[in-house]
Design an enzyme around this catalytic site. Structure first.
Site, PDB file in Angstrom:
ATOM      1  N   LYS A 100       0.843  -1.202   0.000  1.00 29.83           N
ATOM      2  CA  LYS A 100       0.000   0.000   0.000  1.00 29.83           C
ATOM      3  C   LYS A 100       0.874   1.247   0.000  1.00 29.83           C
ATOM      4  O   LYS A 100       2.074   1.203   0.290  1.00 29.83           O
ATOM      5  CB  LYS A 100      -0.919   0.015   1.229  1.00 29.83           C
ATOM      6  CG  LYS A 100      -0.192  -0.058   2.587  1.00 29.83           C
ATOM      7  CD  LYS A 100       0.354   1.265   3.104  1.00 29.83           C
ATOM      8  CE  LYS A 100       1.082   1.134   4.433  1.00 29.83           C
ATOM      9  NZ  LYS A 100       1.774   2.401   4.818  1.00 29.83           N
ATOM     10  N   ASP A 227      -1.762  -1.760  10.775  1.00 29.34           N
ATOM     11  CA  ASP A 227      -2.049  -1.578   9.348  1.00 29.34           C
ATOM     12  C   ASP A 227      -2.770  -2.765   8.722  1.00 29.34           C
ATOM     13  O   ASP A 227      -3.273  -2.657   7.596  1.00 29.34           O
ATOM     14  CB  ASP A 227      -0.746  -1.341   8.570  1.00 29.34           C
ATOM     15  CG  ASP A 227      -0.145   0.024   8.837  1.00 29.34           C
ATOM     16  OD1 ASP A 227      -0.812   0.855   9.485  1.00 29.34           O
ATOM     17  OD2 ASP A 227       1.003   0.260   8.412  1.00 29.34           O
TER      18      ASP A 227
END
Length: 404
Positions: A100, A227
């Site tokens: 990401k 995350d």
């Protein structure tokens, strides 16, 4: 919980020779297709007789028709293997594990538990690892191997932590042999380890028959990493809290938006970055205003705020020089240049190509760079690797390491 038919088509061993589009499982890749006898006519083989083929000679000798029966051992092997797979259920699964970027990252406060509150637009991108899972005959431990030296393969690895978490939450007792084919650099601010953990949770749930919902997996994953819950979004999300509060943002940006990732060989320690972080020196931009601007007008340099850049540049001064040099050399190729996460990857939005100095300057011969684009997924399906994805590293011949 129903599994996605499309995902299962990537994963399960079909008893049919034709399979739907998508990555093929390990056994189907390693097993040659059944071959008919060289003299057999097309379409003449009967269903259910995969190991035997008939050859009928059209001529007659002394009034008798000659019939030859030939045995095809490979077809018989396929037939037996298909039956084993059918009886055993899913035994192997290959999944893409994408990383990401943080389009913006605001740090909004210090929490009583020692963590920081953040507000960030996360987006999955097309650079990622591949993870191969196989059911292990062992009922006591997982076995992890990887192509990259230095990546831990013991219980400190987030993949193993994720599998332990899944067994703890569900009471299942599946253990696995896992091979991690790593392309995402470590210490890059790209969430590669968090993605690996999310992918492992997804895989464990597929092997168990999807007994947990995606929401369950997302909530559980926050126990082992801030995350990780993001990767159970659809690919773009506004994340708050420690990062574990995830709000899906449908299609905020075009998926064909090109970008380049450039990472020096040095990594940024997240702990060191936060040690140098000063809340009073952060941007005062309202994160919801940044989000609205991006969804309405796209990415520009002004909206790509990262409050961790100043402390990361203190930890790694060469990273600040790299960002400045990319901006200076871009000649407007990039609409924005910014650091992802806590570093040390610099992202250039608008072009898939790095500046010429990355190729030409001896000081940058060891950098990692990769083109990338944005990536999303559908509900109840995992992320698919784009066919055109490409990563380039300065180092060749990665060695394998394994935990016995």
């Amino acid at each position: 919980m129903a599994c996605s038919a499309q995902l299962l088509s990537q994963s399960l061993y079909s008893s049919h020779r034709a399979s739907p589009p998508g990555p093929r499982n390990l056994r189907s890749q390693g097993r040659p297709p059944a071959r008919a006898s060289p003299a057999a006519r097309p379409g003449s083989r009967a269903r259910g007789c995969r190991g035997v083929s008939l050859r009928v000679d059209a001529s007659f000798e002394e009034g008798r028709r000659q019939v030859e029966v030939s045995y095809d051992p490979q077809a018989r092997f396929n037939q037996i293997a298909d039956q084993i797979d059918k009886d055993a259920g899913m035994t192997r699964l290959n999944l893409f594990s994408p990383c990401k970027i943080n389009v913006f990252l605001r740090i909004t406060g210090k929490r009583p538990d020692g963590f920081h509150d953040l507000a960030s637009l996360f987006h999955v991108i097309s650079l990622g690892d591949t993870i191969k899972f196989s059911l292990s005959p062992s009922k006591s431990r997982d076995r992890l191997s990887t192509n990259v030296p230095g990546v831990p393969v013991d219980e400190s690895n987030l993949i193993i932590k994720a599998l332990n978490l899944y067994r703890q939450k569900t009471g299942t007792n599946n253990f696995f042999w896992i091979h991690l084919d790593k392309k995402v650099p470590t210490g890059a601010g790209l969430g590669g380890g968090s993605s690996n953990a999310a992918t492992a949770l997804w895989a464990a749930n597929q092997f168990a028959g999807c007994i947990a919902s995606e929401k369950d997996l997302q909530e559980w994953s926050g126990e082992i990493g801030s995350d990780i819950p993001f990767f159970f979004s659809q690919g773009a999300a506004y994340c708050t809290g420690r990062g574990e509060i995830v709000q899906d943002i449908p299609n905020p940006l075009p998926e064909n938006l090109p970008m380049v990732l450039i990472k020096p060989p040095e990594a940024c320690s997240t702990a060191e970055v936060y040690k140098r972080f000063k809340l009073e020196q952060t941007s005062q931009a309202d994160p919801l205003t940044l989000l609205k601007e991006i969804t309405q007008n796209g990415i520009s340099q002004d909206v790509c705020v990262n409050d961790l850049e100043p402390p990361a540049f203190e930890v790694l001064p060469s990273l600040k020089r790299l960002k400045k040099r990319i901006i200076a050399a871009s000649r407007d190729d990039y609409s924005a240049v910014f650091m992802s996460g806590s570093g040390s990857t610099i992202v250039g939005i608008g072009s898939p190509d790095p500046p010429a100095f990355v190729y030409d300057d001896e000081d940058y011969k060891d950098v990692f760079w990769s083109e990338a684009c944005l990536l999303t997924r559908d509900e109840n399906e995992w992320y698919r690797e784009p066919i055109s994805s490409n990563a380039t590293s300065s180092k060749d011949g990665l060695e394998a390491s394994v935990a016995d």
